[in-house]
Motif scaffolding. Structure first.
Motif, mmCIF file in Angstrom:
data_model
loop_
_atom_site.group_PDB
_atom_site.id
_atom_site.type_symbol
_atom_site.label_atom_id
_atom_site.label_comp_id
_atom_site.label_asym_id
_atom_site.label_seq_id
_atom_site.Cartn_x
_atom_site.Cartn_y
_atom_site.Cartn_z
ATOM 1 N N ALA A 315 -10.719 26.271 -33.478
ATOM 2 C CA ALA A 315 -12.158 26.077 -33.261
ATOM 3 C C ALA A 315 -12.854 27.312 -32.717
ATOM 4 O O ALA A 315 -14.097 27.332 -32.652
ATOM 5 C CB ALA A 315 -12.375 24.905 -32.302
ATOM 6 N N ASN A 316 -12.087 28.333 -32.327
ATOM 7 C CA ASN A 316 -12.673 29.528 -31.713
ATOM 8 C C ASN A 316 -12.053 30.778 -32.319
ATOM 9 O O ASN A 316 -11.072 31.314 -31.790
ATOM 10 C CB ASN A 316 -12.465 29.507 -30.200
ATOM 11 N N ASN A 330 -15.709 26.313 -28.226
ATOM 12 C CA ASN A 330 -16.089 25.276 -29.176
ATOM 13 C C ASN A 330 -15.076 24.137 -29.133
ATOM 14 O O ASN A 330 -13.887 24.364 -28.894
ATOM 15 C CB ASN A 330 -16.093 25.827 -30.612
ATOM 16 N N ALA A 332 -12.953 21.396 -31.286
ATOM 17 C CA ALA A 332 -12.468 21.260 -32.659
ATOM 18 C C ALA A 332 -12.964 19.956 -33.278
ATOM 19 O O ALA A 332 -13.024 18.924 -32.611
ATOM 20 C CB ALA A 332 -10.940 21.299 -32.676
ATOM 21 N N GLY A 344 -15.478 23.181 -40.814
ATOM 22 C CA GLY A 344 -14.340 22.993 -39.917
ATOM 23 C C GLY A 344 -13.177 23.916 -40.211
ATOM 24 O O GLY A 344 -12.079 23.726 -39.682
ATOM 25 N N TYR A 348 -16.764 27.923 -37.964
ATOM 26 C CA TYR A 348 -16.922 27.797 -36.516
ATOM 27 C C TYR A 348 -17.702 29.004 -35.972
ATOM 28 O O TYR A 348 -17.426 30.152 -36.331
ATOM 29 C CB TYR A 348 -15.566 27.708 -35.819
#
Length: 352
Positions: A315-316, A330, A332, A344, A348
């Motif tokens: 997510a980062n 962030n 997920a 996704g 991101y």
């Protein structure tokens, strides 16, 4: 946490920090097993970590378990992975491809040949799996013959060579998470009476032979393995001898001089300490669900040389920069983990 940002030698390379992207299945490969169109961008976005361990990648047709997972045994596979390796290297990163044979965690609808899955013994994991036709129970696998076990070792060897041809810096053998290699460890999945079943030494034999073959083929400095001692998942039960099997296995693998051992820790601290004593090379530690305020603790304590993270890096893409600046992370999006497109996956937001 400051030690996490120090460089560290790994094999014939130097990593820019001690943070590792853990392997995560994303199910975005083409149906023939070639990496998907966005895979190079996805991995390159995250190349600021010291090491990327790419998603589980099947070494053969029989090795596939899930839909749209990548392979590394055909020319088309190699061509796709070359793009990924080049993109990661251009950003200054290092890439190991994880070789994953799913064993009994497979459904015929998900594989190119539509055959029954293979495993140490014909014992079902008693769990459903997602297929093109929705969730279906996994059928009982076919037990590998002794000759087929040896052929599977050869398949791993061949896939490792292909990974290096594709520009990878090395391979990580997937010996964890209830897939084929861990199935050999567990009496609940392995009732063999040949040299690959019964005693601790016999149940560890397949893993050692795979690691030996790959190290001979591409060099120990490019060969690693991931283990998850004590993981009870999808019918895997390593029994009371489980900890001793890992003590024996790690000591034997250490003799090969493999470049690193990647442990997915399940909470047995005494066993982890014993593994640390037995393993002379680099140790990567993954603690599932580790809170942010504990990032770096295992490196600081000397329990690990590197720490790996999955969802946080998923997510980062700028995970390293966010840690250095103590910036927010962030969250997920679990609904986009498997399959799909850029959502996704490559979209991101970065912090800066």
């Amino acid at each position: 946490m400051r030690q996490l940002f120090d460089s560290i030698p790994l094999g014939h390379s130097t990593l820019q920090n001690r943070l590792v992207m853990a392997p995560m299945t994303r199910s975005r490969a083409e149906f023939d097993g070639s990496p998907g169109a966005l895979a190079a961008e996805y991995y390159a976005q995250r190349a600021s970590v010291g090491l990327i361990v790419a998603e589980g990648t099947q070494p053969s047709e029989d090795g596939q378990g899930y839909l749209n997972t990548p392979g590394i045994y055909t020319d088309a596979h190699v061509a796709g992975w070359k793009k990924i390796s080049a993109a990661v290297h251009e950003k200054g990163g290092r890439l190991f491809i994880q070789l994953m044979h799913a064993g009994r965690m497979s459904h015929p609808d998900n594989t190119p040949h539509h055959r029954q899955g293979v495993a140490p013994s014909a014992i079902s994991p008693n769990t459903p799996m997602f297929t093109l036709n929705g969730m279906q129970d996994i059928p009982a696998p076919r037990a590998l013959t002794t000759d087929e076990v040896r052929q599977t070792v050869a398949d791993f060897r061949f896939a490792a060579r292909r990974a290096i041809e594709a520009g990878a810096d090395g391979v990580e053998i997937h010996g964890a998470n209830a897939y084929l290699i861990q199935q050999f460890f567990a009496p609940s999945a392995n009732t063999r009476t040949d040299p690959y079943g019964g005693s601790i030494e016999n149940r560890a034999r397949f893993a050692i032979e795979v690691a030996t073959a790959i190290a001979e083929e591409i060099g120990a400095h490019r060969t690693a393995i991931r283990l998850s001692p004590g993981m009870a998942l999808w019918g895997i039960d390593e029994g009371v001898e489980g900890p001793d099997l890992y003590r024996y296995l790690v000591a034997e693998l250490d003799k090969l001089g493999l470049v690193y051992l990647h442990i997915m820790h399940q909470g047995d601290e005494a066993l982890l300490a014993d593994i640390r004593k037995r393993w002379k090379q680099t140790l990567i530690l993954n603690r599932p669900g580790r809170p942010r305020d504990q990032i770096g603790d295992d490196v600081t304590a000397g329990l690990a040389d590197l720490e790996s993270y999955g969802q946080m890096i998923l997510a980062n893409p700028d995970f390293v920069a966010r840690l250095k600046a103590d910036a927010p992370l962030n969250e997920a999006d679990r609904s986009t983990y498997f399959g799909g497109n850029a959502q996704g996956y490559t979209d991101y937001a970065t912090w800066l």
